[in-house]
Scaffold this active site. Sequence first.
Site, mmCIF file in Angstrom:
data_model
loop_
_atom_site.group_PDB
_atom_site.id
_atom_site.type_symbol
_atom_site.label_atom_id
_atom_site.label_comp_id
_atom_site.label_asym_id
_atom_site.label_seq_id
_atom_site.Cartn_x
_atom_site.Cartn_y
_atom_site.Cartn_z
ATOM 1 N N GLN A 250 -70.736 53.484 62.169
ATOM 2 C CA GLN A 250 -72.171 53.729 62.247
ATOM 3 C C GLN A 250 -72.678 53.516 63.664
ATOM 4 O O GLN A 250 -73.493 54.284 64.176
ATOM 5 C CB GLN A 250 -72.903 52.786 61.289
ATOM 6 C CG GLN A 250 -74.317 53.186 60.989
ATOM 7 C CD GLN A 250 -74.385 54.517 60.263
ATOM 8 O OE1 GLN A 250 -75.251 55.316 60.536
ATOM 9 N NE2 GLN A 250 -73.462 54.767 59.353
ATOM 10 N N HIS A 253 -72.689 56.271 66.561
ATOM 11 C CA HIS A 253 -73.589 57.426 66.532
ATOM 12 C C HIS A 253 -74.426 57.487 67.805
ATOM 13 O O HIS A 253 -74.464 58.498 68.492
ATOM 14 C CB HIS A 253 -74.525 57.347 65.319
ATOM 15 C CG HIS A 253 -73.988 58.002 64.096
ATOM 16 N ND1 HIS A 253 -73.830 59.357 63.998
ATOM 17 C CD2 HIS A 253 -73.590 57.484 62.915
ATOM 18 C CE1 HIS A 253 -73.347 59.648 62.809
ATOM 19 N NE2 HIS A 253 -73.189 58.540 62.126
ATOM 20 N N GLU A 318 -80.221 53.723 54.785
ATOM 21 C CA GLU A 318 -79.732 55.093 54.643
ATOM 22 C C GLU A 318 -78.426 55.103 53.847
ATOM 23 O O GLU A 318 -78.272 55.846 52.884
ATOM 24 C CB GLU A 318 -79.511 55.683 56.037
ATOM 25 C CG GLU A 318 -78.924 57.082 56.043
ATOM 26 C CD GLU A 318 -78.586 57.560 57.444
ATOM 27 O OE1 GLU A 318 -78.369 58.777 57.612
ATOM 28 O OE2 GLU A 318 -78.532 56.730 58.376
ATOM 29 N N HIS A 411 -117.452 74.243 36.584
ATOM 30 C CA HIS A 411 -116.213 73.981 35.861
ATOM 31 C C HIS A 411 -116.470 74.004 34.355
ATOM 32 O O HIS A 411 -115.730 74.639 33.592
ATOM 33 C CB HIS A 411 -115.645 72.604 36.259
ATOM 34 C CG HIS A 411 -114.864 72.601 37.527
ATOM 35 N ND1 HIS A 411 -115.417 72.874 38.743
ATOM 36 C CD2 HIS A 411 -113.540 72.333 37.750
ATOM 37 C CE1 HIS A 411 -114.482 72.770 39.680
ATOM 38 N NE2 HIS A 411 -113.332 72.450 39.102
#
Length: 424
Positions: A250, A253, A318, A411
């Site tokens: 990780q 990255h 994540e 309405h």
Amino acid sequence: MEYLKKPCGIPETETAKLRETVAGIIKDVRENGDEAVSRCNLKFDGCVRSSARVSPSEIAGAYAQISEGELADIREAAANIRRFAEAQRDTIKELPSFSPFPGLILGHRNIPVDSCCCYVPGGNYPLYSTALMLAIPAKMAGVGRVTACSPVMKGTENIHPKTLAAMDAAGVDEIYAVGGAQAIAAFSYGTAEISPVDLIVGPGNIYVTEAKRQCFGQVGIDFVAGPSEVLIIADGTADPKFIAADLLAQSEHDRAAKGILVAIDPQIGSAVVEEVERQLRGLDTEEIARASWEANGEVILAGGIHEAISIANERAPEHLELQTSDDESIVPALRNYGSLFIGKYAAEVFGDYASGTNHTLPTVRAARYTGGIWVGTFMKTCTHQSMTADAIKSLAPLVSRMAHGEGLTAHARAAEIRMNSLQD
């Protein structure tokens, strides 16, 4: 809860300056179209192209530049992603007819968006797996026009050949050699060459992310993504080598990525810190991985499994990995995550590439309210209804009273006219 390793943090992005810069790019593209896109391509990527659209000959050339083994890998990963996307699509059911009382028929249809753009990052690495993760679910959903774009390799006119081949293997209909905020603006508002789309998906750098934020409304987006992150829950039975490897996978990255270990046993926490340092030495991506780990890496000692679960649900990571003696019993209590990896063998990296689940996932706690990319991302669930005269007689008085209660006379009249017509 206590820290065995705290993050030292990285400087905050100059948000105001970023927003101003991106707003200027979007304005330029809206006003000057392809000319602005070309200008940005030259400024940011050193790219000079007569056309952003990638030609069939370029795609053929990309296939010629990669090996048979690399192409086979792309196709095998694509097949796994496609099979899972197809299985997901089969869970999305139409509701053609539901009647809460006689004469009133309700239902819904699941309708694919007409067009989408799959943004595939270039950046430090050719992230060609992302092309598969974005375009294949879009195709499985039935999107009529699937486009994709990616920045060119710096100083060239070409998208990386692996990325281009992956886009084609995924079934993309139109490919464009353009990236950055200018790409988001072009696909949101359109230019002479690039027709706008209904939905833009895919990760990118801070400029891409900010452009998606600013263009949302004009175009749909998946979510606003931040730095990639993984959180691992582990007890004393876990293997420090596995955990360290996943944290560094990780961390490499980029410098803003986050690797977090929630340890239930202090010994596993200390062992992982030592193992991370050992594995860092000699790693090809050591510079980025070390900077990320030192700035953002965390090792948290939890008081027990219940506290570890609470931390995970609060962080809403994540990627969430479980490496404990009883992983399956923990799963029902976990509520906030982009994708879950159960057991020491289910490393996040398998989901990143080829197991079949999607790797485009919510970050910065967005997993509290959304999941990742899937077939349903590219579909709209749209309701419909029909009514008989008998249903009008039953429902109109209720609707009339509620409309008058809100002070909306017109309405009420729309219901009353129909009810009265049945008494003539």
